[in-house]
Write an enzyme that holds these catalytic residues in place. Structure first.
Site, PDB file in Angstrom:
ATOM      1  N   THR A 130       0.821  -4.589   4.200  1.00 57.00           N
ATOM      2  CA  THR A 130       0.532  -5.063   5.579  1.00 57.00           C
ATOM      3  C   THR A 130      -0.541  -6.192   5.595  1.00 57.00           C
ATOM      4  O   THR A 130      -0.230  -6.857   6.706  1.00 57.00           O
ATOM      5  CB  THR A 130      -0.118  -4.015   6.217  1.00 57.00           C
ATOM      6  N   ASP A 131      -0.917  -6.731   4.580  1.00 60.27           N
ATOM      7  CA  ASP A 131      -1.945  -7.798   4.612  1.00 60.27           C
ATOM      8  C   ASP A 131      -1.404  -9.140   5.154  1.00 60.27           C
ATOM      9  O   ASP A 131      -2.055  -9.882   5.856  1.00 60.27           O
ATOM     10  CB  ASP A 131      -2.609  -8.188   3.279  1.00 60.27           C
ATOM     11  N   SER A 191      -0.396 -10.063  -0.883  1.00 61.08           N
ATOM     12  CA  SER A 191      -1.286 -11.229  -0.861  1.00 61.08           C
ATOM     13  C   SER A 191      -0.663 -11.857  -1.936  1.00 61.08           C
ATOM     14  O   SER A 191      -1.069 -13.210  -2.398  1.00 61.08           O
ATOM     15  CB  SER A 191      -2.684 -10.703  -1.260  1.00 61.08           C
ATOM     16  N   THR A 248       0.810  -1.213   0.080  1.00 62.11           N
ATOM     17  CA  THR A 248       0.076  -0.017  -0.074  1.00 62.11           C
ATOM     18  C   THR A 248       0.855   1.304   0.109  1.00 62.11           C
ATOM     19  O   THR A 248       0.421   2.332  -0.685  1.00 62.11           O
ATOM     20  CB  THR A 248      -1.090  -0.024   1.180  1.00 62.11           C
TER      21      THR A 248
END
Length: 327
Positions: free
Chosen positions: A89-90, A57, A12
């Site tokens: 951050t996922d 991801s 992000t």
């Protein structure tokens, strides 16, 4: 002045809004992110290493182990005092733990990112990057292993969990609490990490599946995972380790076929144990031969099991890797 290598991988922090795509997409490289982060030169001499712009991801174990090699090389440089990984951050709770398992040495490795895109109001990327570099440069963080640093807190890789989908202060360590906090002029250390897990491996098992137990769940998903060629299975049981007896029966079939099955809790904190001896209870899982994972959450247990199988560990080795160190 300390010297810190910063490995940029995307996430992000690297995104901007694309009206054609209808959402945020990766667009900034390491140099562009550094240009948006004033004040770094007052903290450390930063060496930028670009590793693309990969959504968190999309990571694979080969990619994570490749980044581990980049970190290992940077840490081996006597002029480098610590390293930072910038990513989405996922999956930080998994990626940071992967690196914590395979990297050794006292120099800090700090993982950070952002919860808001670079063109969004309140973009938190620059503050997080400055904090992460400060932590990596701090002599007080030597020996802490891999840590996650966002919103000013310092979290150990083996405990950190993303608690909220979008909050800026999403990361917490529900079992042991934060290691410390970043201050305006330094780092405050609250506690030291306990013993760490470690595994020597150049690869990871590809098909290690995580199955979460729910009310009225039978063993069909676990049987399907075995039929699809599972290398290992992690079961996130309810509460302190309990499931429907049918799910345990499927796990027993998997273990009879030589597939390691790890027994975790689906709760973010605490551990699956042997308090309940009814059919499908935690005690029944451990008697059947499931591997206990100590205080690891289920997603971290999957990372450890995949790396342990990739390392060729036998049952005893897997048990030692998954269990709480020193227990």
């Amino acid at each position: 002045m300390a010297r810190v290598a910063v490995v940029f991988t995307g996430g992000t922090i690297s995104t901007t809004f694309d009206p054609v795509a209808g959402g945020n997409v990766p667009s900034l490289d390491g140099a562009a992110i550094l240009a948006r982060t004033p004040g770094l030169d007052a903290i450390a001499d930063v060496v930028a290493i670009d590793r693309g712009r990969t959504p968190a991801s999309h990571f694979t174990f080969p990619a994570l182990l490749g980044i581990a090699e980049v970190l290992r090389s940077a840490l081996a440089d006597p002029t480098v005092d610590g390293t930072v990984v910038v990513q989405g951050t996922d999956t930080i709770e998994e990626t940071s733990f992967c690196w914590d398992l395979v990297l050794e040495g006292p120099k800090p490795v700090v993982v950070t990112g952002a919860m808001r895109a670079s063109d969004e109001a309140g973009f938190d990327g620059p503050a997080n990057l400055r904090d992460a570099v400060r932590v990596a440069a701090a002599g007080s963080m030597r020996g802490a292993g891999v840590v996650v640093c966002l919103a000013g807190t310092i979290e150990p890789a083996d405990d950190v969990v993303k608690m909220h989908a979008s909050a800026l202060d999403t990361f917490a360590s529900p079992n042991g609490g934060s290691l410390g906090r970043v201050l305006a002029d330094g780092v405050a250390v609250y506690r030291r990490r306990a013993a760490r897990r470690h595994v020597e491996t150049a690869g990871a098992a590809r098909r290690v599946h995580l199955i979460t137990a729910t009310v009225a769940m039978d063993g069909s998903l676990l049987d399907a995972a075995v039929a699809a060629g599972a290398d290992g299975i992690v079961v996130a049981a309810t509460g302190a380790g309990n499931t429907d007896p049918a799910l345990l029966a499927a796990a027993e079939r998997a273990m009879d076929a030589g597939i390691p099955v790890a027994h975790a809790s689906r709760c973010p904190a605490g551990r699956a144990g042997s308090a309940y001896a009814f059919p499908g209870g935690g005690a029944a899982w451990l008697r059947a031969g499931a591997l206990a994972v100590g205080h690891l959450c289920a997603v971290k247990a999957r990372v450890a099991l995949a790396l342990g199988i990739g390392a060729g560990l036998d049952r005893g080795g897997l048990a030692a890797l998954l269990g709480d160190p020193g227990a």
